[in-house]
Scaffold this motif. Sequence first.
Motif, PDB file in Angstrom:
ATOM      1  N   PRO A  44       0.824  -1.213   0.000  1.00  0.00           N
ATOM      2  CA  PRO A  44       0.000   0.000   0.000  1.00  0.00           C
ATOM      3  C   PRO A  44       0.858   1.263   0.000  1.00  0.00           C
ATOM      4  CG  PRO A  44      -0.066  -1.073   2.148  1.00  0.00           C
ATOM      5  CD  PRO A  44       0.733  -1.952   1.240  1.00  0.00           C
ATOM      6  N   MET A  45       0.803   1.979  -1.106  1.00  0.00           N
ATOM      7  CA  MET A  45       1.594   3.197  -1.259  1.00  0.00           C
ATOM      8  C   MET A  45       0.743   4.268  -1.918  1.00  0.00           C
ATOM      9  SD  MET A  45       5.287   1.819  -2.441  1.00  0.00           S
ATOM     10  CE  MET A  45       6.100   3.315  -1.943  1.00  0.00           C
ATOM     11  N   ARG A  46       1.209   5.484  -1.793  1.00  0.00           N
ATOM     12  CA  ARG A  46       0.580   6.602  -2.508  1.00  0.00           C
ATOM     13  C   ARG A  46       1.675   7.580  -2.902  1.00  0.00           C
ATOM     14  NH1 ARG A  46      -1.322   8.232   3.075  1.00  0.00           N
ATOM     15  NH2 ARG A  46      -2.971   6.736   2.724  1.00  0.00           N
ATOM     16  N   ASN A  47       1.406   8.333  -3.959  1.00  0.00           N
ATOM     17  CA  ASN A  47       2.376   9.350  -4.338  1.00  0.00           C
ATOM     18  C   ASN A  47       2.013  10.663  -3.652  1.00  0.00           C
ATOM     19  OD1 ASN A  47       1.442  11.578  -6.234  1.00  0.00           O
ATOM     20  ND2 ASN A  47       0.685   9.830  -7.407  1.00  0.00           N
ATOM     21  N   LYS A  48       3.039  11.439  -3.334  1.00  0.00           N
ATOM     22  CA  LYS A  48       2.858  12.702  -2.616  1.00  0.00           C
ATOM     23  C   LYS A  48       3.217  13.905  -3.476  1.00  0.00           C
ATOM     24  CE  LYS A  48       5.695  11.715   0.704  1.00  0.00           C
ATOM     25  NZ  LYS A  48       6.450  11.831   1.959  1.00  0.00           N
ATOM     26  N   VAL A  49       3.164  13.738  -4.796  1.00  0.00           N
ATOM     27  CA  VAL A  49       3.564  14.818  -5.693  1.00  0.00           C
ATOM     28  C   VAL A  49       2.695  16.053  -5.499  1.00  0.00           C
ATOM     29  CG1 VAL A  49       3.687  15.507  -8.120  1.00  0.00           C
ATOM     30  CG2 VAL A  49       4.653  13.323  -7.387  1.00  0.00           C
ATOM     31  N   LYS A  50       1.405  15.861  -5.380  1.00  0.00           N
ATOM     32  CA  LYS A  50       0.521  17.019  -5.214  1.00  0.00           C
ATOM     33  C   LYS A  50       0.875  17.790  -3.944  1.00  0.00           C
ATOM     34  CE  LYS A  50      -4.340  18.436  -5.213  1.00  0.00           C
ATOM     35  NZ  LYS A  50      -4.161  19.526  -4.303  1.00  0.00           N
ATOM     36  N   GLY A  51       1.035  17.098  -2.841  1.00  0.00           N
ATOM     37  CA  GLY A  51       1.342  17.776  -1.583  1.00  0.00           C
ATOM     38  C   GLY A  51       2.725  18.406  -1.561  1.00  0.00           C
ATOM     39  N   LEU A  52       3.705  17.696  -2.097  1.00  0.00           N
ATOM     40  CA  LEU A  52       5.087  18.176  -2.044  1.00  0.00           C
ATOM     41  C   LEU A  52       5.360  19.290  -3.050  1.00  0.00           C
ATOM     42  CD1 LEU A  52       8.043  17.745  -0.990  1.00  0.00           C
ATOM     43  CD2 LEU A  52       8.321  16.208  -2.947  1.00  0.00           C
ATOM     44  N   LEU A  53       5.021  19.051  -4.303  1.00  0.00           N
ATOM     45  CA  LEU A  53       5.398  19.992  -5.356  1.00  0.00           C
ATOM     46  C   LEU A  53       4.303  20.991  -5.697  1.00  0.00           C
ATOM     47  CD1 LEU A  53       7.163  17.459  -7.744  1.00  0.00           C
ATOM     48  CD2 LEU A  53       8.219  18.990  -6.084  1.00  0.00           C
ATOM     49  N   ILE A  54       3.110  20.492  -5.892  1.00  0.00           N
ATOM     50  CA  ILE A  54       2.041  21.365  -6.377  1.00  0.00           C
ATOM     51  C   ILE A  54       1.531  22.266  -5.257  1.00  0.00           C
ATOM     52  CG2 ILE A  54      -0.267  21.373  -7.379  1.00  0.00           C
ATOM     53  CD1 ILE A  54       0.695  18.855  -8.969  1.00  0.00           C
ATOM     54  N   ASP A  55       1.147  21.678  -4.137  1.00  0.00           N
ATOM     55  CA  ASP A  55       0.675  22.497  -3.014  1.00  0.00           C
ATOM     56  C   ASP A  55       1.847  23.143  -2.270  1.00  0.00           C
ATOM     57  OD1 ASP A  55      -1.894  21.722  -3.660  1.00  0.00           O
ATOM     58  OD2 ASP A  55      -2.003  20.168  -2.121  1.00  0.00           O
ATOM     59  N   GLY A  56       2.904  22.372  -2.025  1.00  0.00           N
ATOM     60  CA  GLY A  56       4.034  22.853  -1.231  1.00  0.00           C
ATOM     61  C   GLY A  56       4.864  23.935  -1.900  1.00  0.00           C
ATOM     62  N   LEU A  57       5.155  23.764  -3.187  1.00  0.00           N
ATOM     63  CA  LEU A  57       6.001  24.726  -3.894  1.00  0.00           C
ATOM     64  C   LEU A  57       5.214  25.641  -4.834  1.00  0.00           C
ATOM     65  CD1 LEU A  57       9.025  22.433  -4.829  1.00  0.00           C
ATOM     66  CD2 LEU A  57       8.838  24.032  -2.926  1.00  0.00           C
ATOM     67  N   GLY A  58       3.925  25.407  -4.937  1.00  0.00           N
ATOM     68  CA  GLY A  58       3.104  26.249  -5.802  1.00  0.00           C
ATOM     69  C   GLY A  58       3.294  25.975  -7.284  1.00  0.00           C
ATOM     70  N   ILE A  59       3.775  24.787  -7.616  1.00  0.00           N
ATOM     71  CA  ILE A  59       3.955  24.418  -9.015  1.00  0.00           C
ATOM     72  C   ILE A  59       2.616  23.944  -9.572  1.00  0.00           C
ATOM     73  CG2 ILE A  59       5.096  22.764 -10.555  1.00  0.00           C
ATOM     74  CD1 ILE A  59       7.409  22.753  -8.520  1.00  0.00           C
ATOM     75  N   THR A  60       2.225  24.455 -10.705  1.00  0.00           N
ATOM     76  CA  THR A  60       0.974  24.014 -11.329  1.00  0.00           C
ATOM     77  C   THR A  60       1.177  22.653 -11.988  1.00  0.00           C
ATOM     78  OG1 THR A  60       1.487  25.044 -13.447  1.00  0.00           O
ATOM     79  CG2 THR A  60       0.310  26.403 -11.821  1.00  0.00           C
ATOM     80  N   ARG A  61       0.068  21.986 -12.272  1.00  0.00           N
ATOM     81  CA  ARG A  61       0.150  20.724 -13.011  1.00  0.00           C
ATOM     82  C   ARG A  61       0.824  20.949 -14.356  1.00  0.00           C
ATOM     83  NH1 ARG A  61      -5.450  18.058 -13.741  1.00  0.00           N
ATOM     84  NH2 ARG A  61      -5.678  19.983 -14.899  1.00  0.00           N
ATOM     85  N   TYR A  62       0.497  22.062 -14.993  1.00  0.00           N
ATOM     86  CA  TYR A  62       1.086  22.390 -16.283  1.00  0.00           C
ATOM     87  C   TYR A  62       2.612  22.535 -16.162  1.00  0.00           C
ATOM     88  CZ  TYR A  62       2.240  24.978 -20.532  1.00  0.00           C
ATOM     89  OH  TYR A  62       2.811  25.377 -21.714  1.00  0.00           O
ATOM     90  N   ARG A  63       3.066  23.251 -15.148  1.00  0.00           N
ATOM     91  CA  ARG A  63       4.501  23.449 -14.928  1.00  0.00           C
ATOM     92  C   ARG A  63       5.190  22.121 -14.627  1.00  0.00           C
ATOM     93  NH1 ARG A  63       8.300  27.249 -16.132  1.00  0.00           N
ATOM     94  NH2 ARG A  63      10.160  26.415 -15.178  1.00  0.00           N
ATOM     95  N   PHE A  64       4.537  21.278 -13.819  1.00  0.00           N
ATOM     96  CA  PHE A  64       5.055  19.945 -13.512  1.00  0.00           C
ATOM     97  C   PHE A  64       5.241  19.163 -14.810  1.00  0.00           C
ATOM     98  CE2 PHE A  64       3.998  15.456 -12.413  1.00  0.00           C
ATOM     99  CZ  PHE A  64       5.140  15.163 -11.691  1.00  0.00           C
ATOM    100  N   TRP A  65       4.264  19.196 -15.681  1.00  0.00           N
ATOM    101  CA  TRP A  65       4.321  18.518 -16.972  1.00  0.00           C
ATOM    102  C   TRP A  65       5.490  19.027 -17.804  1.00  0.00           C
ATOM    103  CZ3 TRP A  65       1.056  20.612 -21.447  1.00  0.00           C
ATOM    104  CH2 TRP A  65       1.271  19.883 -22.606  1.00  0.00           C
ATOM    105  N   LYS A  66       5.607  20.350 -17.917  1.00  0.00           N
ATOM    106  CA  LYS A  66       6.663  20.942 -18.736  1.00  0.00           C
ATOM    107  C   LYS A  66       8.059  20.712 -18.132  1.00  0.00           C
ATOM    108  CE  LYS A  66       4.413  22.492 -22.206  1.00  0.00           C
ATOM    109  NZ  LYS A  66       4.693  21.946 -23.539  1.00  0.00           N
ATOM    110  N   ASP A  67       8.176  20.851 -16.812  1.00  0.00           N
ATOM    111  CA  ASP A  67       9.468  20.653 -16.151  1.00  0.00           C
ATOM    112  C   ASP A  67      10.000  19.233 -16.356  1.00  0.00           C
ATOM    113  OD1 ASP A  67       9.496  23.236 -15.134  1.00  0.00           O
ATOM    114  OD2 ASP A  67       9.012  22.629 -13.074  1.00  0.00           O
TER     115      ASP A  67
END
Length: 79
Positions: free
Chosen positions: A11-34
């Motif tokens: 049982p695992m989950r990814n924390k990308v939304k919490g760490l990068l998107i919410d935590g650093l203010g990176i949008t999904r679009y920016r995450f995709w492009k980066d």
Amino acid sequence: MAFIVNDFFMPMRNKVKGLLIDGLGITRYRFWKDTGLSRQIAYQIADDPSYIPSGSTIETICRVYQVQPGDILEFFPDE
């Protein structure tokens, strides 16, 4: 980086939304492009914590954002 998956459920989950998107203010679009991932995969990782990316995708995220796999994946024991 080797990421081996057996017929064992962990049982695992990814924390990308919490760490990068919410935590650093990176949008999904920016995450995709980066990351240079496909749009579908990038948005799925950002939107669905139950989606566990492949080993190469985890490696890409780690290289781009200078994080460790443990920073973007979380194990939670069965209750």
